[in-house]
Design a protein around this motif. Structure first.
Motif, PDB file in Angstrom:
ATOM      1  N   PRO A   1      11.924  -2.540 -17.672  1.00 52.77           N
ATOM      2  CA  PRO A   1      10.624  -2.756 -18.331  1.00 52.77           C
ATOM      3  C   PRO A   1       9.789  -1.474 -18.340  1.00 52.77           C
ATOM      4  N   LYS A   2       9.096  -1.259 -19.422  1.00 53.23           N
ATOM      5  CA  LYS A   2       8.365   0.004 -19.602  1.00 53.23           C
ATOM      6  C   LYS A   2       7.055   0.065 -18.823  1.00 53.23           C
ATOM      7  N   ASP A   3       6.592  -1.057 -18.277  1.00 54.98           N
ATOM      8  CA  ASP A   3       5.314  -1.055 -17.556  1.00 54.98           C
ATOM      9  C   ASP A   3       5.464  -0.723 -16.071  1.00 54.98           C
ATOM     10  N   ILE A   4       6.578  -0.143 -15.695  1.00 55.96           N
ATOM     11  CA  ILE A   4       6.831   0.250 -14.310  1.00 55.96           C
ATOM     12  C   ILE A   4       6.135   1.582 -14.026  1.00 55.96           C
TER      13      ILE A   4
ATOM     14  N   TYR B   1      13.619   0.507  -6.781  1.00 54.88           N
ATOM     15  CA  TYR B   1      12.811  -0.302  -7.698  1.00 54.88           C
ATOM     16  C   TYR B   1      12.269  -1.519  -6.968  1.00 54.88           C
ATOM     17  N   PHE B   2      10.963  -1.540  -6.780  1.00 54.12           N
ATOM     18  CA  PHE B   2      10.274  -2.679  -6.190  1.00 54.12           C
ATOM     19  C   PHE B   2       9.770  -3.544  -7.344  1.00 54.12           C
ATOM     20  N   GLU B   3      10.620  -4.477  -7.760  1.00 56.09           N
ATOM     21  CA  GLU B   3      10.369  -5.254  -8.974  1.00 56.09           C
ATOM     22  C   GLU B   3       9.067  -6.044  -8.898  1.00 56.09           C
ATOM     23  N   GLU B   4       8.797  -6.658  -7.749  1.00 53.98           N
ATOM     24  CA  GLU B   4       7.590  -7.477  -7.597  1.00 53.98           C
ATOM     25  C   GLU B   4       6.319  -6.656  -7.823  1.00 53.98           C
ATOM     26  N   ASP B   5       6.344  -5.404  -7.408  1.00 56.32           N
ATOM     27  CA  ASP B   5       5.180  -4.527  -7.540  1.00 56.32           C
ATOM     28  C   ASP B   5       5.235  -3.648  -8.785  1.00 56.32           C
ATOM     29  N   LYS B   6       6.339  -3.705  -9.517  1.00 55.05           N
ATOM     30  CA  LYS B   6       6.561  -2.913 -10.724  1.00 55.05           C
ATOM     31  C   LYS B   6       6.426  -1.414 -10.454  1.00 55.05           C
TER      32      LYS B   6
ATOM     33  N   PHE C   1      10.718  -5.397   3.195  1.00 55.53           N
ATOM     34  CA  PHE C   1      10.784  -4.666   1.929  1.00 55.53           C
ATOM     35  C   PHE C   1      12.065  -5.049   1.198  1.00 55.53           C
ATOM     36  N   THR C   2      11.937  -5.662   0.045  1.00 54.48           N
ATOM     37  CA  THR C   2      13.098  -5.988  -0.787  1.00 54.48           C
ATOM     38  C   THR C   2      12.970  -5.204  -2.086  1.00 54.48           C
ATOM     39  N   PHE C   3      14.047  -4.517  -2.449  1.00 60.20           N
ATOM     40  CA  PHE C   3      14.026  -3.657  -3.630  1.00 60.20           C
ATOM     41  C   PHE C   3      15.437  -3.523  -4.177  1.00 60.20           C
ATOM     42  N   LYS C   4      15.526  -2.936  -5.351  1.00 62.60           N
ATOM     43  CA  LYS C   4      16.827  -2.635  -5.945  1.00 62.60           C
ATOM     44  C   LYS C   4      17.118  -1.159  -5.759  1.00 62.60           C
ATOM     45  N   VAL C   5      18.340  -0.873  -5.384  1.00 66.49           N
ATOM     46  CA  VAL C   5      18.834   0.500  -5.303  1.00 66.49           C
ATOM     47  C   VAL C   5      19.560   0.763  -6.617  1.00 66.49           C
ATOM     48  N   ILE C   6      19.136   1.811  -7.308  1.00 67.58           N
ATOM     49  CA  ILE C   6      19.748   2.184  -8.588  1.00 67.58           C
ATOM     50  C   ILE C   6      20.312   3.589  -8.428  1.00 67.58           C
TER      51      ILE C   6
ATOM     52  N   ASN D   1       0.849  -1.181   0.000  1.00 68.64           N
ATOM     53  CA  ASN D   1       0.000   0.000   0.000  1.00 68.64           C
ATOM     54  C   ASN D   1       0.892   1.242   0.000  1.00 68.64           C
ATOM     55  N   ILE D   2       0.544   2.232  -0.824  1.00 70.48           N
ATOM     56  CA  ILE D   2       1.339   3.459  -0.935  1.00 70.48           C
ATOM     57  C   ILE D   2       0.466   4.652  -0.577  1.00 70.48           C
ATOM     58  N   LYS D   3       0.926   5.437   0.391  1.00 68.89           N
ATOM     59  CA  LYS D   3       0.268   6.692   0.746  1.00 68.89           C
ATOM     60  C   LYS D   3       1.165   7.830   0.283  1.00 68.89           C
ATOM     61  N   THR D   4       0.567   8.828  -0.347  1.00 68.40           N
ATOM     62  CA  THR D   4       1.297  10.021  -0.767  1.00 68.40           C
ATOM     63  C   THR D   4       0.867  11.179   0.110  1.00 68.40           C
ATOM     64  N   ILE D   5       1.836  11.806   0.778  1.00 74.44           N
ATOM     65  CA  ILE D   5       1.582  12.980   1.598  1.00 74.44           C
ATOM     66  C   ILE D   5       2.387  14.123   0.981  1.00 74.44           C
ATOM     67  N   VAL D   6       1.698  15.143   0.488  1.00 78.50           N
ATOM     68  CA  VAL D   6       2.372  16.283  -0.135  1.00 78.50           C
ATOM     69  C   VAL D   6       2.719  17.270   0.973  1.00 78.50           C
TER      70      VAL D   6
END
Length: 176
Positions: free
Chosen positions: A147-150, A105-110, A87-92, A2-7
């Motif tokens: 991948p372009k669908d990220i 980059y959270f590959e599993e969730d794209k 949380f497993t992700f790639k650091v780029i 789940n992602i919450k955005t707080i501006v």
């Protein structure tokens, strides 16, 4: 996930709280710590900054004091696979806007959290201290290999996809 955005703050920075299981990560807490705190409903596994500009780091100290969470950034996250709790992700490494810019980059969730590297219809400024057109070109070329669908979650403005940004990124490769 789940992602919450707080501006937050005068520059309208997107602070993200991502939740998975009993934990959350706070990404780019730029200001208004009370506004961020009221959106936290799980144990804070860590605080991550995509780069060191004030509008992305302004609320770090109060959040660390409140939650005892560790701060993660380019200084302590090597490029490649990384895990914080569940949380497993790639650091780029994606310098250009700033020399310490990273993408998560959270590959599993794209999904990618791109900070001020890429915006909807644009890229980050390179004329500020720590910016580099040379590095930005390399970072754009690197990200275009994914991948372009990220889905991209930028540090300001709205969410977009890598596919939607390919023409813009190609344009910038030709002019910078």
């Amino acid at each position: 996930m789940n992602i919450k955005t707080i501006v937050v703050g005068p520059l309208q920075t997107n602070c993200y709280i991502i939740e998975k299981g009993d934990y959350c990560l706070i990404i780019d807490p730029g200001a208004e710590e009370d506004k961020i705190i009221e959106n936290i409903t799980r144990k804070v596994a860590g605080i991550v900054t995509t780069h060191g500009h004030d509008d992305h780091v302004g609320a770090i100290n109060p959040l660390i004091m409140k939650y005892g969470a560790r701060l993660y950034n380019m200084n302590n996250m090597p490029e490649g696979s990384f895990t914080i709790e569940n949380f497993t992700f790639k650091v780029i490494y994606t310098p250009g806007h700033m020399n310490d810019e990273i993408t998560l980059y959270f590959e599993e969730d794209k999904i990618m959290f791109v900070g001020d590297f890429i915006f909807k219809g644009s890229i980050g400024r390179m004329d500020l201290p720590g910016g580099s057109t040379f590095d930005m070109r390399l970072s754009i070329k690197k990200i275009l290999e994914y991948p372009k669908d990220i889905t991209l979650y930028p540090g300001h403005y709205g969410v977009t996809t890598l596919e939607n940004e390919v023409p813009t990124l190609g344009y910038y490769l030709n002019i910078i």
